[in-house]
Scaffold this active site. Sequence first.
Site, PDB file in Angstrom:
ATOM      1  CG  ASP A 285     147.463  33.506  -9.790  1.00  0.00           C
ATOM      2  OD1 ASP A 285     147.149  34.841  -9.947  1.00  0.00           O
ATOM      3  OD2 ASP A 285     148.498  33.305  -8.943  1.00  0.00           O
TER       4      ASP A 285
ATOM      5  CD  GLU B 190     152.417  33.930  -5.360  1.00  0.00           C
ATOM      6  OE1 GLU B 190     152.177  33.014  -6.103  1.00  0.00           O
ATOM      7  OE2 GLU B 190     152.317  35.239  -5.662  1.00  0.00           O
TER       8      GLU B 190
END
Length: 751
Positions: A671, A585
């Site tokens: 998330d 990420e």
Amino acid sequence: MTPTPATPATPGPGPGHAPAPKNILLCTLGASWAVVAEIFGWVAPQHLDLYAHHPARPQLDALRQQHQLTAPDELWICSTEGPQTQASLAYLRQWWQRLGAPLPLRVWTAAGTDQLASQTECEHMQELTLRLVLLASEQTGAGGQLLLSLAGGRKTMSADLQGAGAIFGAQAWLHVVSPEPSPPTLFARTAADRDAQPSLFAVPLAAGLARALTPLVAGSGTRNELLDIELDGRTVSTQAFPLPLVDPGAHCVWAMPANANQAGSTSSLQGELRRRQRQSSQLLGNFMAQLAKTEHHDNWRSLYRLPPATIKTLRATSLKPGHLPWLTALPKADLHRHVGGCLSLADQRTVAHAIWQDIGHKKQLQAVSVLDSLLQIQEWPWHWPDQLAGPDRPVLAACLLLHASDAQLQHNLFDVTEPRFALKQHAHGFAAYERPGELSGSALLGHPAAVAPYARALVAQAVAEGLVYLELRGSPHKYRPHDPAGFLADFDRALTAAGASTSPATAPGAAAGLRVGFVWILDRRQRHTLAAVVAQAVAARQAVPHFLLGLDLAGDEGTYNPAALASGFAPAFEACLPITIHAGEGESAENIWQAAYHLHADRIGHGLSLVEDAALASRFRDRGICLELCPSSNREVVGFNDPADLATSSHPTYPLRRFIDSGLPVTLCTDNPGISRTTLAAEYLCAARMTEGGLSQWESLALMRQAFVHAFLPSAEREVLTKNADRTIFAQLAKPPAEHKHPGITHTAEH
């Protein structure tokens, strides 16, 4: 007779572009025109309440409601061209004018036909009937009704109409029966009496006449799926077998195409239908084979049982904001949802209230005193969370949530990091992304009174989103450092009390509900205590074996890479705990490689930089390592081009399309839905916006399935969960158009 001008047939609706629903009543017509009035007066009582005085009126109304018949928007007539029929048609028009022509009336006749006494005439009439029902089925659109009246004309005409309805679909076949002998007034045969009939049928029939007629439903038809499979490059539609859509009030005399009935001709609809019937098995097999060639991921098994037209529509319809209700209603699984980033501010305040009520007045006053300097100002210093540190952190967090104004919370949790895009490049880095969650998660869950309301909010949120499986992830050693296993046991009980299931239900046909599991997060920033926390997690699993499903490694990737932390995972490897790793990420694909090869990851959280390493991506595909993509947080942390925000146009394209096309296991997750202010359904819309070429409904369904396939559950439980979801999805998508909104139509704007 020269045909009255007619408009060309409206082409069949393209996938995802169905016409507005329309109800059509199609009647065959012979020497007795009154049969049209007898049917119309029953299905459209608001225009002509013909049976108002019928002694069985309640039963007739109940029959119409039982079959969900709605009044037609148009009246279509199909007939021969003989003199008797033309006289009958003239009376029909007189009757229609007496009613005030309440609806469009369209008329077609087969050129050169009369008594249907020859094979040629019968084939001509059959071809017209087939094309007319095909045209009507396209004109009704999804959600419309096609009603077919079998009461008029010769028996061959009724048979043709019923056969066409069985092929192209019809809501109902209608008929009218009467006693023998029939009342002479009702079925007069002299010219003078027939002249009077239009007025007789323009008002409710007298009770004595009405009782002689009984409308009934003779059956219904479902569209044959073979029509929508390509054969020699075409499907069965009005584009291939045209018929003029006659103007309202006009009359089309239709002639059979030349050589239509010759052997090998492709211009006859009758011949095309016979050909498809002969090749039915091969057609379906070819369609499925072609579908398999273009599939990158298997979809739900039951969806391959849907009619080919429905499959084509799902594959061709791009996700749009109006599909939000459709997405929400589907059973879904979320594999990547942080406990600390779930709750809205309203839910956080509810949890804070439970803590506040539990601590007593003295502690309340102390907390207000400690935070008074913050409560008096609008702009809090960046490091204000440091003022909450220590054993009283949950109490102080509750104090801020309850005593700060809405404006203070909105500004200091969200606005200070606007625009919330590419926050990894923010002056405060990843902490800028995490800022909206500072008063959630461990800030509250360290207090025992927070557990129950927190669990209730999580379950209510998941149920509202249509989730049937949820893997929550968090850090029990941060919530209750002295007893993380005890926290898990308490949280397990609280979720169960809130209506979720945290234990397996593997029996076939098990009741549907929300299954929740927990994934323990390790913090890569706390390298030196990692091994001890892993040991705690392995030990805790003995107490809650069905609730604690696996481990995760999270935290800023810029601190320690996976290889440096591998030794601490040894107890988890020995216990065979499933593992997911936050990697890739905003950091290089090297981190993803290390997560897979040093930490034996079963899944990767995000994994966006995998596009940099084709060989590694191929290996992931072969090993079935699933990527958990979270579009909103990926946009907020890393930064991707989002057409909804022109300021993002210089940023890279979201890699989901490349992952899908390469066959990588991938699914979408939320998330931190409280931080990103999103839902799982909204994540699909976000992904569709950012993905090259968008996402089709079919692709979305396949992505949803991947979440079930890669759940951290024992295989037997995972199979039951997946099959239950499969059945539910099929039931929703296989409903007749009258029972659900067509998946290709936009109905509701996204808020």
